[in-house]
Design an enzyme around this catalytic site. Structure first.
Site, PDB file in Angstrom:
ATOM      1  N   LYS A 189      -8.838  -4.521   8.499  1.00 45.02           N
ATOM      2  CA  LYS A 189      -8.270  -5.017   8.533  1.00 45.02           C
ATOM      3  C   LYS A 189      -8.826  -6.091   9.642  1.00 45.02           C
ATOM      4  O   LYS A 189      -9.805  -6.488  10.038  1.00 45.02           O
ATOM      5  CB  LYS A 189      -6.952  -4.090   9.650  1.00 45.02           C
ATOM      6  CG  LYS A 189      -5.981  -3.302   8.823  1.00 45.02           C
ATOM      7  CD  LYS A 189      -5.850  -3.889   7.411  1.00 45.02           C
ATOM      8  CE  LYS A 189      -4.465  -3.103   6.722  1.00 45.02           C
ATOM      9  NZ  LYS A 189      -5.459  -2.351   5.825  1.00 45.02           N
ATOM     10  N   TYR A 249       3.161  20.842  29.662  1.00 49.94           N
ATOM     11  CA  TYR A 249       3.740  21.807  29.080  1.00 49.94           C
ATOM     12  C   TYR A 249       5.084  21.627  29.037  1.00 49.94           C
ATOM     13  O   TYR A 249       5.944  22.702  28.693  1.00 49.94           O
ATOM     14  CB  TYR A 249       3.112  22.832  29.671  1.00 49.94           C
ATOM     15  CG  TYR A 249       3.089  24.351  28.186  1.00 49.94           C
ATOM     16  CD1 TYR A 249       2.549  23.831  27.087  1.00 49.94           C
ATOM     17  CD2 TYR A 249       3.652  25.023  28.555  1.00 49.94           C
ATOM     18  CE1 TYR A 249       1.990  24.939  26.798  1.00 49.94           C
ATOM     19  CE2 TYR A 249       3.622  26.212  27.668  1.00 49.94           C
ATOM     20  CZ  TYR A 249       2.882  26.258  26.534  1.00 49.94           C
ATOM     21  OH  TYR A 249       2.771  27.688  24.963  1.00 49.94           O
ATOM     22  N   GLN A 270      -7.177  -0.152  10.708  1.00 50.34           N
ATOM     23  CA  GLN A 270      -8.426  -0.050   9.354  1.00 50.34           C
ATOM     24  C   GLN A 270      -9.321  -1.084   9.054  1.00 50.34           C
ATOM     25  O   GLN A 270      -9.408  -1.952  10.040  1.00 50.34           O
ATOM     26  CB  GLN A 270      -7.204   0.837   8.547  1.00 50.34           C
ATOM     27  CG  GLN A 270      -8.134   1.234   6.584  1.00 50.34           C
ATOM     28  CD  GLN A 270      -8.850   0.706   6.551  1.00 50.34           C
ATOM     29  OE1 GLN A 270      -8.282  -0.326   5.963  1.00 50.34           O
ATOM     30  NE2 GLN A 270      -9.020   0.453   5.556  1.00 50.34           N
ATOM     31  N   PHE A 290       0.492  -1.116  -0.421  1.00 46.73           N
ATOM     32  CA  PHE A 290      -0.072  -0.352  -0.100  1.00 46.73           C
ATOM     33  C   PHE A 290       1.078   0.979  -0.062  1.00 46.73           C
ATOM     34  O   PHE A 290       1.977   1.478   0.681  1.00 46.73           O
ATOM     35  CB  PHE A 290      -0.975  -0.264   1.346  1.00 46.73           C
ATOM     36  CG  PHE A 290      -1.681   0.671   1.452  1.00 46.73           C
ATOM     37  CD1 PHE A 290      -2.719   1.175   0.521  1.00 46.73           C
ATOM     38  CD2 PHE A 290      -1.898   1.878   2.031  1.00 46.73           C
ATOM     39  CE1 PHE A 290      -3.872   2.157   0.059  1.00 46.73           C
ATOM     40  CE2 PHE A 290      -2.809   3.008   2.175  1.00 46.73           C
ATOM     41  CZ  PHE A 290      -3.900   3.359   1.090  1.00 46.73           C
ATOM     42  N   ARG A 341       6.171  15.068  24.270  1.00 46.59           N
ATOM     43  CA  ARG A 341       6.264  14.965  25.146  1.00 46.59           C
ATOM     44  C   ARG A 341       7.230  13.619  25.544  1.00 46.59           C
ATOM     45  O   ARG A 341       7.134  13.132  25.546  1.00 46.59           O
ATOM     46  CB  ARG A 341       5.218  15.181  26.119  1.00 46.59           C
ATOM     47  CG  ARG A 341       4.253  16.028  26.031  1.00 46.59           C
ATOM     48  CD  ARG A 341       3.348  16.309  26.996  1.00 46.59           C
ATOM     49  NE  ARG A 341       1.626  17.398  26.909  1.00 46.59           N
ATOM     50  CZ  ARG A 341       0.323  17.449  26.096  1.00 46.59           C
ATOM     51  NH1 ARG A 341       0.411  16.222  25.388  1.00 46.59           N
ATOM     52  NH2 ARG A 341       0.067  17.918  26.030  1.00 46.59           N
ATOM     53  N   HIS A 401      -0.806  -6.465   7.876  1.00 49.66           N
ATOM     54  CA  HIS A 401      -1.893  -7.264   7.595  1.00 49.66           C
ATOM     55  C   HIS A 401      -1.747  -8.760   7.972  1.00 49.66           C
ATOM     56  O   HIS A 401      -2.510  -9.415   8.332  1.00 49.66           O
ATOM     57  CB  HIS A 401      -1.373  -7.559   6.071  1.00 49.66           C
ATOM     58  CG  HIS A 401      -1.990  -6.585   5.008  1.00 49.66           C
ATOM     59  ND1 HIS A 401      -1.253  -6.971   3.767  1.00 49.66           N
ATOM     60  CD2 HIS A 401      -1.623  -5.879   5.177  1.00 49.66           C
ATOM     61  CE1 HIS A 401      -1.482  -6.191   2.708  1.00 49.66           C
ATOM     62  NE2 HIS A 401      -2.243  -5.035   3.620  1.00 49.66           N
ATOM     63  N   ARG A 409      -2.456  10.476  19.443  1.00 44.83           N
ATOM     64  CA  ARG A 409      -2.935   9.460  20.064  1.00 44.83           C
ATOM     65  C   ARG A 409      -3.825   8.677  19.629  1.00 44.83           C
ATOM     66  O   ARG A 409      -5.372   9.539  18.801  1.00 44.83           O
ATOM     67  CB  ARG A 409      -2.702  10.591  21.616  1.00 44.83           C
ATOM     68  CG  ARG A 409      -1.827  10.835  22.070  1.00 44.83           C
ATOM     69  CD  ARG A 409      -2.730  11.184  23.383  1.00 44.83           C
ATOM     70  NE  ARG A 409      -3.551  12.350  23.300  1.00 44.83           N
ATOM     71  CZ  ARG A 409      -2.882  13.854  23.233  1.00 44.83           C
ATOM     72  NH1 ARG A 409      -2.130  14.277  23.120  1.00 44.83           N
ATOM     73  NH2 ARG A 409      -4.403  14.405  23.204  1.00 44.83           N
ATOM     74  N   ASP A 466       6.212  -4.070   8.781  1.00 46.72           N
ATOM     75  CA  ASP A 466       5.441  -3.609   8.606  1.00 46.72           C
ATOM     76  C   ASP A 466       3.772  -4.739   8.373  1.00 46.72           C
ATOM     77  O   ASP A 466       3.755  -5.656   7.165  1.00 46.72           O
ATOM     78  CB  ASP A 466       5.261  -2.944   7.130  1.00 46.72           C
ATOM     79  CG  ASP A 466       3.733  -2.247   6.694  1.00 46.72           C
ATOM     80  OD1 ASP A 466       3.228  -2.569   7.385  1.00 46.72           O
ATOM     81  OD2 ASP A 466       3.717  -1.300   5.483  1.00 46.72           O
TER      82      ASP A 466
HETATM   83  C1  LIG Z   1       0.802  -3.249   4.135  1.00 48.64           C
HETATM   84  C2  LIG Z   1       0.011  -2.119   4.479  1.00 48.64           C
HETATM   85  N1  LIG Z   1       0.987  -0.864   5.398  1.00 48.64           N
HETATM   86  C3  LIG Z   1       0.067   0.156   5.783  1.00 48.64           C
HETATM   87  C4  LIG Z   1      -1.586   0.358   5.692  1.00 48.64           C
HETATM   88  C5  LIG Z   1      -1.576   1.932   6.448  1.00 48.64           C
HETATM   89  O1  LIG Z   1      -2.788   1.615   7.749  1.00 48.64           O
HETATM   90  P1  LIG Z   1      -3.841   3.490   7.690  1.00 48.64           P
HETATM   91  O2  LIG Z   1      -5.038   2.668   6.932  1.00 48.64           O
HETATM   92  O3  LIG Z   1      -4.404   2.263   8.634  1.00 48.64           O
HETATM   93  O4  LIG Z   1      -3.243   4.144   7.837  1.00 48.64           O
HETATM   94  C6  LIG Z   1      -2.334  -0.273   5.121  1.00 48.64           C
HETATM   95  C7  LIG Z   1      -3.933  -0.216   4.950  1.00 48.64           C
HETATM   96  O5  LIG Z   1      -3.927  -0.263   3.995  1.00 48.64           O
HETATM   97  C8  LIG Z   1      -1.500  -1.367   4.606  1.00 48.64           C
HETATM   98  O6  LIG Z   1      -1.980  -2.607   4.199  1.00 48.64           O
END
Ligand SMILES: Cc1ncc(COP(=O)(O)O)c(C=O)c1O
Length: 410
Positions: A190, A226, A187, A90, A219, A164, A236, A161
């Protein structure tokens, strides 16, 4: 072509939720502690998710794009450092690098596992390389040991990463615990979701502290409200998200086992049909989370282009897609070097039109097929229906060819 479809019943609908999500949301709503600085939902989720993925630390944040970027920043990337990434992923895997003011360098994927090929990574190394981002694509871990050896030899940071790969494992090591840092997404599509969300996992105390600071306006832990020590923003996650994630996490292990069981079964059956090549599962993959079930389809065996085969499968009641239509390095923002305020000097020497990743390009352009994770939460009979639809379309390839020729002439 008008006959009865193999499948008329719907597949399992995603997301799955129940009383525990409802109770959690009401608990937060009525408790009045809606932000993570006040409540305990996100903090509790971070501990439980990290532990379930073999890590001492988890830092939850607003999405899996930000978690990739903050992980790179925490690792101390400097302007113009190079980060090796696959082209079959992605947008965020690359955008996070650019937004960390670093240079994405593409290394091709393996044609049969769809994951970063260690030999291609080796060839892409330069004296500027500072990090690697293996993507556990579709939920199958990348071959981490050769990548870790390269990283050790060249002093590189490894960021997984794992957007998935919730619950996936490599040689029984959970995804997200193998490199220096891991990044997950929550997301809505997922395997573990709160609509939006993400988390960084790590076993490194210092990196965890840096991530925590970066996601909280710079922070420092136990610091004054602050007092902002580094430039960053507010990333967050809210307590509502935390409550949903806590409930979803209870379901993850069973759902992952079910997807893996169904995915393996379907892969074994589809591999028996001519022209179908499900993602190869090497022995190092001890758990596949099947965020996607991916295969290559040799359209010549079906007598019609991929798009026509997919349309036929859809008509048989099987939701499926070709996935990415082109490789990430062909995106307009790479071709045009539209990097906004990032890489102001370096961009002039970058020419992504010269990047050559034939495996990724071939899968995008001609062969890739995706089935979504929700299909794999059903029964073995659901898998048999998917298989039967592929088999039927293959059996009817002469009709498909004729139909497609007719369409081409019209
Ligand atoms: C391989 C990969 N990395 C990163 C992300 C990014 O995640 P998000 O959609 O939560 O920003 C995705 C999301 O679809 C993804 O498929």
């Amino acid at each position: 072509m008008g006959g009865p479809a193999v499948r008329t019943r719907p597949f399992t609908v995603w997301p799955i939720f129940g009383r525990s999500e409802e109770k959690g949301l009401l608990r937060v709503l009525r408790g009045g502690k809606w932000g993570r600085l006040d409540g305990t939902e996100v903090a509790g989720f971070e501990r439980r998710f990290a532990a379930a993925h073999g890590c001492r630390h988890g830092i939850a944040m607003v999405n899996g794009t930000v978690s990739l970027r903050l992980a790179l920043m925490a690792a101390g990337l400097k302007a113009d450092d190079e980060v090796i990434i696959p082209p079959y992923t992605f947008f965020s895997t690359a955008s996070a690098v650019v937004e960390a003011n670093a240079v994405p360098v593409f290394a091709d994927i393996d044609l049969v596992t769809f994951n970063l090929a260690p030999a291609a990574v080796s060839a892409a190394l330069t004296r500027r390389t500072r990090a690697l981002i293996p993507v556990h694509f579709a939920g199958q871990p990348a071959d981490m040991d050769p990548l870790l050896r390269l990283a050790k030899k060249h002093g590189l940071i490894v960021l997984e990463d794992a957007a998935h790969a919730h619950g996936a494992s490599y040689k029984n090591r959970p995804a997200g615990s193998i490199g220096h840092l891991g990044s997950f997404s929550f997301q809505s599509s997922k395997n573990l979701t709160s609509g939006e969300g993400g988390i960084i996992t790590t076993n490194d105390e210092k990196l965890a502290e840096a991530c925590r600071s970066l996601h909280n306006c710079g922070r420092v832990p136990n610091g004054v409200w602050y007092e902002h020590h580094v430039i960053s923003g507010n990333y967050r996650l809210s307590e509502f998200h935390g409550a949903v994630l806590n409930a979803q996490l209870e379901r993850l292990a069973e759902q992952t086992r079910r997807r893996d069981r169904n995915g393996q079964y379907l892969a074994a059956r589809l591999a028996l049909l001519p022209g179908l090549y499900p993602q190869k599962r090497p022995a190092f993959c001890t758990r596949h989370s099947y965020h996607l079930f991916m295969l290559r389809l040799d359209a010549r065996e079906f007598g019609a282009p991929r798009a026509a085969v997919l349309r036929a499968l859809q008509a048989e009641g099987i939701p499926c897609s070709p996935g990415y239509g082109f490789s990430l390095h062909h995106q307009p923002f790479f071709r045009r070097r539209a990097f906004g305020p990032y890489l102001p000097q370096t961009r002039a020497r970058l020419d992504y039109r010269r990047t050559d990743c034939p495996n990724s390009e071939r899968i995008c352009r001609e062969e890739g097929v995706w089935l979504g994770q929700n299909l794999f939460l059903g029964s073995r009979a659901d898998m048999d229906d998917i298989f039967r639809a592929f088999e039927k379309v293959h059996e009817q390839r002469a009709a498909l060819r004729a139909l497609n020729k007719g369409a081409a002439h019209r």
